[in-house]
Design a protein around this motif. Structure first.
Motif, short mmCIF file in Angstrom:
data_model
loop_
_atom_site.label_atom_id
_atom_site.label_comp_id
_atom_site.label_asym_id
_atom_site.label_seq_id
_atom_site.Cartn_x
_atom_site.Cartn_y
_atom_site.Cartn_z
N PRO A 35 0.79 -1.24 0.00
CA PRO A 35 0.00 0.00 0.00
C PRO A 35 0.82 1.29 0.00
O PRO A 35 0.30 2.35 -0.37
N SER A 36 2.08 1.21 0.38
CA SER A 36 2.91 2.42 0.38
C SER A 36 3.40 2.77 -1.03
O SER A 36 3.86 3.89 -1.28
N LYS A 37 3.28 1.82 -1.96
CA LYS A 37 3.71 2.05 -3.35
C LYS A 37 2.65 2.85 -4.10
O LYS A 37 1.45 2.61 -3.96
N GLU A 38 3.09 3.79 -4.92
CA GLU A 38 2.17 4.58 -5.73
C GLU A 38 1.48 3.67 -6.74
O GLU A 38 2.10 2.82 -7.36
N SER A 39 0.17 3.86 -6.92
CA SER A 39 -0.56 3.02 -7.86
C SER A 39 -1.51 3.88 -8.70
O SER A 39 -1.09 4.48 -9.68
N VAL A 40 -2.77 3.96 -8.31
CA VAL A 40 -3.77 4.68 -9.12
C VAL A 40 -3.43 6.16 -9.26
O VAL A 40 -3.82 6.80 -10.24
N SER A 41 -2.71 6.71 -8.32
CA SER A 41 -2.36 8.13 -8.37
C SER A 41 -1.28 8.45 -9.42
O SER A 41 -1.01 9.61 -9.71
N ARG A 42 -0.68 7.40 -10.00
CA ARG A 42 0.30 7.63 -11.05
C ARG A 42 -0.37 8.33 -12.23
O ARG A 42 -1.56 8.17 -12.48
N SER A 43 0.40 9.12 -12.97
CA SER A 43 -0.14 9.82 -14.14
C SER A 43 -0.77 8.84 -15.11
O SER A 43 -0.20 7.79 -15.43
N HIS A 44 -1.97 9.18 -15.60
CA HIS A 44 -2.65 8.33 -16.58
C HIS A 44 -1.82 8.18 -17.86
O HIS A 44 -1.90 7.16 -18.54
N TYR A 45 -1.04 9.21 -18.14
CA TYR A 45 -0.29 9.21 -19.40
C TYR A 45 0.95 8.32 -19.37
O TYR A 45 1.63 8.17 -20.38
N LEU A 46 1.22 7.70 -18.22
CA LEU A 46 2.26 6.68 -18.18
C LEU A 46 1.79 5.41 -18.89
O LEU A 46 2.59 4.54 -19.23
N PHE A 47 0.48 5.32 -19.11
CA PHE A 47 -0.11 4.17 -19.80
C PHE A 47 -0.85 4.60 -21.06
O PHE A 47 -0.79 3.93 -22.10
N ILE A 48 -1.54 5.74 -20.98
CA ILE A 48 -2.38 6.20 -22.09
C ILE A 48 -1.58 7.04 -23.09
O ILE A 48 -0.83 7.94 -22.70
N ASP A 49 -1.77 6.76 -24.36
CA ASP A 49 -1.19 7.56 -25.44
C ASP A 49 -2.07 8.80 -25.63
O ASP A 49 -3.26 8.68 -25.97
N GLN A 50 -1.51 9.97 -25.43
CA GLN A 50 -2.28 11.21 -25.55
C GLN A 50 -2.86 11.41 -26.95
O GLN A 50 -3.86 12.11 -27.11
N LYS A 51 -2.26 10.78 -27.94
CA LYS A 51 -2.70 10.99 -29.32
C LYS A 51 -4.01 10.29 -29.65
O LYS A 51 -4.76 10.75 -30.50
N ASN A 52 -4.27 9.14 -28.98
CA ASN A 52 -5.47 8.39 -29.35
C ASN A 52 -6.29 7.87 -28.17
O ASN A 52 -7.38 7.34 -28.36
N GLY A 53 -5.76 7.96 -26.95
CA GLY A 53 -6.51 7.52 -25.78
C GLY A 53 -6.34 6.07 -25.41
O GLY A 53 -6.90 5.60 -24.41
N PHE A 54 -5.56 5.32 -26.20
CA PHE A 54 -5.37 3.91 -25.92
C PHE A 54 -3.99 3.65 -25.30
O PHE A 54 -3.21 4.59 -25.07
N GLU A 55 -3.69 2.37 -25.06
CA GLU A 55 -2.41 2.01 -24.44
C GLU A 55 -1.23 2.46 -25.29
O GLU A 55 -1.25 2.32 -26.52
N ARG A 56 -0.24 3.02 -24.63
CA ARG A 56 0.99 3.38 -25.35
C ARG A 56 1.63 2.14 -25.94
O ARG A 56 1.56 1.06 -25.35
N ASP A 57 2.24 2.28 -27.10
CA ASP A 57 2.85 1.13 -27.76
C ASP A 57 4.37 1.10 -27.62
O ASP A 57 5.07 0.46 -28.40
N ASP A 58 4.87 1.77 -26.58
CA ASP A 58 6.32 1.83 -26.39
C ASP A 58 6.83 0.83 -25.34
O ASP A 58 7.98 0.90 -24.90
N GLY A 59 5.94 -0.08 -24.93
CA GLY A 59 6.37 -1.09 -23.96
C GLY A 59 6.32 -0.62 -22.52
O GLY A 59 6.83 -1.32 -21.63
N ALA A 60 5.68 0.50 -22.27
CA ALA A 60 5.64 1.06 -20.91
C ALA A 60 4.98 0.10 -19.92
O ALA A 60 5.45 -0.07 -18.80
N TYR A 61 3.90 -0.55 -20.36
CA TYR A 61 3.21 -1.45 -19.44
C TYR A 61 4.07 -2.67 -19.13
O TYR A 61 4.17 -3.09 -17.97
N ASN A 62 4.70 -3.26 -20.14
CA ASN A 62 5.53 -4.45 -19.91
C ASN A 62 6.66 -4.16 -18.94
O ASN A 62 6.99 -4.99 -18.08
#
Length: 292
Positions: free
Chosen positions: A177-204
């Motif tokens: 619980p001490s680790k940052e989770s939902v409060s992380r920036s949405h754009y660490l996962f979301i591509d600002q250009k289209n609203g879907f998952e970034r394709d740069d491997g950020a999630y992996n």
């Protein structure tokens, strides 16, 4: 001398200490037919709008008490209980991950309502309201707007993509619980250009970092999946933060529309036009308390 209503309006603009926030309940005695306590400080006007739509303005609300977080709402519940000076108290909090992490710690009281979805924003994500907003930007007939936006394709795709991320967040909430989770920036996962998952491997990369925390992380996440699906079935909408979905929708719409618009304008439009019947279970819970 200024009237009491003007004084209350001015007080609503001030930043209160926790003690002062509690005292406001006494100050508003007689001006609310129900005292509503919620989490999101600064969003009182949104909850007032939603509750008036939901209850069809049959309940008089001079203010909503936004306490700045679930912990503060829980504290208020234990201090004030169901009634204050003869006025019913209703507490409305986000569902978050509570049902899948520490369900035994959830408050079991008729006046304390946990949203079934992750948070109140989850209910704003409405197909008809989205098309209505986009129509004014695209200036096209309904059939064209629906074809361009394709709301259900967007929704199904982002839920499928974000499911894995929010399972990680749920795992962190339960075991780290001490680790940052939902409060992380949405754009660490979301591509600002289209609203879907970034394709740069950020999630992996993020997933690998989660596995490094605990050699049993994957097994524990699979246990969370079983708990979640026992409650919700295979629809993962309730797992995903509505604020996250709203960011994704904003990026998707901006991409399709082809021009900038204010995210807050989208939010406000959705608040005023989403299908209010989706919160009927909240309405029923509130009205049942008035009958007691």
């Amino acid at each position: 001398m200024k009237g009491i209503e003007n004084q209350m309006d001015e007080l609503s603009d001030l930043i209160y200490s926790d003690e002062a926030a509690k005292n406001r309940v006494e100050f508003y005695h007689g001006y609310n037919s129900i005292n509503f306590f919620v989490e999101d400080k600064g969003k009182e006007y949104e909850y007032e709008t939603i509750l008036n739509r939901l209850l069809e303005e049959k309940v008089h609300i001079s203010t909503v008490f936004a306490l700045g977080g679930k912990i503060n709402v829980i504290k208020q519940f234990y201090e004030c209980g169901e009634i204050t000076n003869g006025i019913k108290n209703i507490y409305i909090v986000d569902g978050d991950f509570d049902r899948y992490t520490f369900p035994d710690e959830m408050i079991n009281a008729p006046c304390f309502i946990y949203l079934k979805a992750y948070n109140i924003e989850s209910y704003f994500i409405d197909e008809k309201a989205c098309y209505q907003f986009a129509k004014g930007k695209l200036q096209c007939v309904d059939k064209v707007v629906k074809g361009k936006i394709d709301f259900m394709h967007w929704k199904n795709k982002i839920i499928y993509q974000a499911k894995k991320l929010f399972l990680c967040y749920c795992y962190l909430k339960k075991y780290h619980p001490s680790k940052e989770s939902v409060s992380r920036s949405h754009y660490l996962f979301i591509d600002q250009k289209n609203g879907f998952e970034r394709d740069d491997g950020a999630y992996n990369d993020y997933w690998k970092s989660i596995l490094m925390l605990d050699h049993e992380a994957q097994r524990k996440i699979e246990e969370i999946i079983k708990i979640y699906e026992h409650i919700n079935g295979n629809d993962y909408y309730n797992l995903i933060c509505g604020k996250f979905l709203l960011t994704s929708l904003y990026c998707h719409l901006r991409n399709v529309v082809g021009k900038k618009f204010n995210k807050d304008d989208l939010r406000w439009h959705l608040i005023n036009n989403f299908k209010i019947a989706s919160l009927n279970y909240v309405k029923e819970s509130i009205l049942s308390q008035l009958e007691v």
